[in-house]
Design a protein around this motif. Structure first.
Motif, mmCIF file in Angstrom:
data_model
loop_
_atom_site.group_PDB
_atom_site.id
_atom_site.type_symbol
_atom_site.label_atom_id
_atom_site.label_comp_id
_atom_site.label_asym_id
_atom_site.label_seq_id
_atom_site.Cartn_x
_atom_site.Cartn_y
_atom_site.Cartn_z
ATOM 1 N N ILE A 8 0.723 -1.194 0.218
ATOM 2 C CA ILE A 8 -0.032 -0.022 -0.090
ATOM 3 C C ILE A 8 1.070 1.309 -0.014
ATOM 4 O O ILE A 8 0.505 2.194 -0.855
ATOM 5 N N ALA A 9 1.945 1.278 1.047
ATOM 6 C CA ALA A 9 2.872 2.383 0.913
ATOM 7 C C ALA A 9 3.454 2.745 -0.544
ATOM 8 O O ALA A 9 3.954 3.706 -0.867
ATOM 9 N N ASN A 10 3.917 1.621 -1.278
ATOM 10 C CA ASN A 10 4.636 1.824 -2.475
ATOM 11 C C ASN A 10 3.631 1.787 -3.731
ATOM 12 O O ASN A 10 4.033 1.932 -4.807
ATOM 13 N N GLY A 11 2.384 1.792 -3.387
ATOM 14 C CA GLY A 11 1.327 2.058 -4.565
ATOM 15 C C GLY A 11 1.059 0.611 -5.249
ATOM 16 O O GLY A 11 0.207 0.718 -6.214
ATOM 17 N N GLU A 12 1.619 -0.534 -4.915
ATOM 18 C CA GLU A 12 1.392 -1.606 -5.413
ATOM 19 C C GLU A 12 -0.071 -2.122 -5.169
ATOM 20 O O GLU A 12 -0.695 -2.860 -6.153
ATOM 21 N N ILE A 13 -0.527 -1.823 -4.122
ATOM 22 C CA ILE A 13 -1.846 -2.069 -3.665
ATOM 23 C C ILE A 13 -2.540 -0.836 -3.415
ATOM 24 O O ILE A 13 -2.095 0.031 -2.975
ATOM 25 N N GLU A 14 -3.733 -0.683 -4.076
ATOM 26 C CA GLU A 14 -4.588 0.722 -4.068
ATOM 27 C C GLU A 14 -5.302 0.859 -2.691
ATOM 28 O O GLU A 14 -5.836 -0.205 -2.042
ATOM 29 N N SER A 15 -5.183 2.060 -2.570
ATOM 30 C CA SER A 15 -5.940 2.249 -1.069
ATOM 31 C C SER A 15 -6.513 3.728 -1.125
ATOM 32 O O SER A 15 -5.932 4.411 -2.141
ATOM 33 N N ASN A 16 -7.301 4.144 -0.371
ATOM 34 C CA ASN A 16 -8.039 5.339 -0.274
ATOM 35 C C ASN A 16 -7.031 6.404 0.644
ATOM 36 O O ASN A 16 -7.374 6.153 1.757
ATOM 37 N N ILE A 17 -5.850 6.869 -0.013
ATOM 38 C CA ILE A 17 -5.120 7.693 0.690
ATOM 39 C C ILE A 17 -5.522 8.810 1.155
ATOM 40 O O ILE A 17 -5.996 9.744 0.334
ATOM 41 N N ILE A 18 -5.569 9.386 2.568
ATOM 42 C CA ILE A 18 -6.126 10.566 2.888
ATOM 43 C C ILE A 18 -4.987 11.730 3.354
ATOM 44 O O ILE A 18 -4.808 12.838 3.526
ATOM 45 N N TYR A 19 -3.593 11.154 3.461
ATOM 46 C CA TYR A 19 -2.609 11.744 3.692
ATOM 47 C C TYR A 19 -1.180 11.145 3.415
ATOM 48 O O TYR A 19 -1.124 9.709 3.665
ATOM 49 N N ASN A 28 -7.736 5.046 4.331
ATOM 50 C CA ASN A 28 -9.125 4.289 5.158
ATOM 51 C C ASN A 28 -8.944 2.799 5.159
ATOM 52 O O ASN A 28 -8.231 2.228 4.359
ATOM 53 N N ASP A 29 -9.488 2.495 6.370
ATOM 54 C CA ASP A 29 -9.386 0.942 6.617
ATOM 55 C C ASP A 29 -10.420 0.130 5.702
ATOM 56 O O ASP A 29 -11.514 0.866 5.495
ATOM 57 N N LEU A 30 -10.264 -0.839 5.265
ATOM 58 C CA LEU A 30 -11.012 -1.714 4.163
ATOM 59 C C LEU A 30 -12.236 -2.020 4.865
ATOM 60 O O LEU A 30 -13.344 -2.040 4.185
#
Ligand code: 5GP
Ligand code: ZN
Length: 113
Positions: A8-19, A28-30
């Motif tokens: 998630i930190a390196n962008g390999e897995i998508e997430s809803n980044i707020i900061y 955001n937690d899944l």
């Protein structure tokens, strides 16, 4: 290392980044447990609170400073919120990359189950 939060930190897995900054990321937690539920992690892998030491203590302070900034921005400083770190098996940790849950937007119960 096969770590979902490193991905998630390196962008390999998508997430809803707020900061995001050069050292940490908040997303955001899944599976949210409160109306607002996000996670704050260091980009560098630290397994758990067991691994906090003099080499990485600054990043932990930085995480708490950013949580204070974000919760103010979201307006939770008045009503409150909860910061949670689960460590190890008894703590209920399921992802072995240190993370701080921030829960807000409803009255939270105490003690935890
Ligand atoms: P723990 O149980 O280790 O304290 O918390 C792990 C948290 O990570 C859980 O609240 C879970 O919902 C969340 N989580 C697990 N996998 C993912 C994922 O791929 N994306 C996001 N955004 N959250 C995740
Ligand atoms: Zn990791």
């Amino acid at each position: 290392m096969d770590c979902i939060f490193c991905k998630i930190a390196n962008g390999e897995i998508e997430s809803n980044i707020i900061y995001e900054d050069e050292k940490i990321i908040a997303f955001n937690d899944l599976d949210p447990k409160a109306p607002t539920h996000f996670l704050v992690i260091p980009k560098n892998h630290i397994s758990s609170a067991n691994e906090i030491n003099e080499d990485n203590e600054a990043i932990i302070g930085h995480i708490f400073k950013v949580i204070s900034k974000l919760t103010k921005e979201f307006g939770f400083d008045k009503k409150g919120f909860r910061i949670v770190n689960n460590c190890g098996e008894d703590g209920g940790q399921t992802v072995n990359h240190i993370h701080f849950h921030v829960l807000a937007g409803r009255q939270l119960q105490w003690p935890p189950g």
